[in-house]
Write a protein that holds these residues in place. Structure first.
Motif, PDB file in Angstrom:
ATOM      1  N   MET A   1       0.951  -0.868  -0.120  1.00  0.00           N
ATOM      2  CA  MET A   1      -0.009  -0.043   0.129  1.00  0.00           C
ATOM      3  C   MET A   1       0.539   1.551   0.055  1.00  0.00           C
ATOM      4  O   MET A   1       0.586   2.389  -1.121  1.00  0.00           O
ATOM      5  N   GLN A   2       1.919   1.344   1.012  1.00  0.00           N
ATOM      6  CA  GLN A   2       2.712   2.376   0.852  1.00  0.00           C
ATOM      7  C   GLN A   2       3.539   2.805  -0.523  1.00  0.00           C
ATOM      8  O   GLN A   2       3.141   3.627  -0.652  1.00  0.00           O
ATOM      9  N   HIS A   3       3.760   1.606  -0.887  1.00  0.00           N
ATOM     10  CA  HIS A   3       4.435   1.319  -2.112  1.00  0.00           C
ATOM     11  C   HIS A   3       3.848   2.971  -3.886  1.00  0.00           C
ATOM     12  O   HIS A   3       3.879   3.233  -4.043  1.00  0.00           O
ATOM     13  N   LEU A   4       2.404   1.801  -3.324  1.00  0.00           N
ATOM     14  CA  LEU A   4       1.557   3.010  -4.344  1.00  0.00           C
ATOM     15  C   LEU A   4       0.543   4.404  -4.039  1.00  0.00           C
ATOM     16  O   LEU A   4       1.182   4.807  -4.877  1.00  0.00           O
ATOM     17  N   ILE A   5       1.408   4.605  -2.702  1.00  0.00           N
ATOM     18  CA  ILE A   5       0.604   6.293  -2.297  1.00  0.00           C
ATOM     19  C   ILE A   5       2.107   7.077  -2.675  1.00  0.00           C
ATOM     20  O   ILE A   5       1.860   7.532  -2.769  1.00  0.00           O
ATOM     21  N   ASP A   6       3.227   6.321  -2.331  1.00  0.00           N
ATOM     22  CA  ASP A   6       4.284   6.518  -2.859  1.00  0.00           C
ATOM     23  C   ASP A   6       4.920   7.175  -3.919  1.00  0.00           C
ATOM     24  O   ASP A   6       5.151   8.392  -4.442  1.00  0.00           O
ATOM     25  N   TRP A   7       3.879   5.915  -5.144  1.00  0.00           N
ATOM     26  CA  TRP A   7       4.031   6.354  -5.956  1.00  0.00           C
ATOM     27  C   TRP A   7       2.736   7.672  -7.489  1.00  0.00           C
ATOM     28  O   TRP A   7       2.898   8.558  -8.033  1.00  0.00           O
ATOM     29  N   ALA A   8       2.264   7.473  -6.137  1.00  0.00           N
ATOM     30  CA  ALA A   8       1.084   8.546  -6.515  1.00  0.00           C
ATOM     31  C   ALA A   8       1.673   9.924  -5.988  1.00  0.00           C
ATOM     32  O   ALA A   8       1.153  10.461  -6.776  1.00  0.00           O
ATOM     33  N   ALA A   9       2.052   9.852  -4.906  1.00  0.00           N
ATOM     34  CA  ALA A   9       1.908  11.416  -4.477  1.00  0.00           C
ATOM     35  C   ALA A   9       4.030  11.560  -5.419  1.00  0.00           C
ATOM     36  O   ALA A   9       3.236  12.763  -5.369  1.00  0.00           O
ATOM     37  N   GLU A  10       4.413  10.763  -5.816  1.00  0.00           N
ATOM     38  CA  GLU A  10       5.492  11.320  -6.922  1.00  0.00           C
ATOM     39  C   GLU A  10       4.649  12.235  -8.030  1.00  0.00           C
ATOM     40  O   GLU A  10       4.959  13.784  -8.616  1.00  0.00           O
TER      41      GLU A  10
END
Length: 192
Positions: A131-140
């Motif tokens: 989940m964190q990986h997805l959130i980090d990508w979306a934040a980018e």
């Protein structure tokens, strides 16, 4: 945050077992899934499962890893698109394409995260990394759009998806996800 209904027969047994674990755990849940269910879905004799995975928890870990690998592959494909808005909207379209599976079983990663949260064996932190990986990508992506609130927007996007996945599953209504996907596309457009 997708999974394949078809386990590739050409891949190795370990990979087939991991992919089958991700699929069966999504469909039946951790507690209801047996090693025999996973072996059957992977087309592997049940006795061979123990050669690759000693415990059910190891299979759950492999399923989490399969979710991460699937997410990374999806992100690689999305990153080929020219703008962050296009990447985010393509992500939404990918989610909406899974609406029938979501209506039947919920979000593969979100459902697993919710179930593992009730356990005290550390698997909850492993799935949280997906989940964190997805959130980090979306934040980018939001940051590339010039948004200073990129982290908050990324959480809002993933939360909206998880929420609509729950409702789509609860009401067994794929149209809910379609409507929310359109709304989120308009929201992304409004942020530029």
């Amino acid at each position: 945050m997708t999974h394949s209904k078809n386990i590739r027969r050409s891949s190795g047994k370990r990979e087939r077992l991991a992919a089958a674990a991700a699929q069966v755990l999504h469909e039946k849940g951790v507690e209801q899934t047996t090693l025999a269910d996973i072996a059957r879905a992977a087309d592997v004799p049940v006795g061979n499962v123990y050669y690759y995975f000693k415990t059910k928890n190891e299979l759950v870990e492999a399923a989490i890893d399969a979710h991460m690998q699937g997410l990374r592959a999806a992100i690689d494909a999305l990153d080929a698109l020219p703008t962050p808005q296009e990447r985010l909207k393509a992500l939404l379209r990918d989610w909406v394409e899974q609406r029938d599976v979501t209506a039947q079983y919920g979000c593969p990663t979100g459902s697993l995260a919710s179930e593992l949260d009730k356990r005290a064996d550390g698997l909850d932190t492993a799935v949280a990394k997906v989940m964190q990986h997805l959130i980090d990508w979306a934040a980018e992506q939001f940051r590339a759009m010039g948004r200073e609130d990129s982290g908050e927007l990324a959480v809002a996007l993933v939360a909206a998806y998880q929420g609509i996945s729950l409702l789509t599953n609860t009401f067994r209504d794929p149209d809910l996800m379609t409507a929310e996907g359109r709304r989120l596309e308009r929201w992304i457009d409004s942020l530029t």
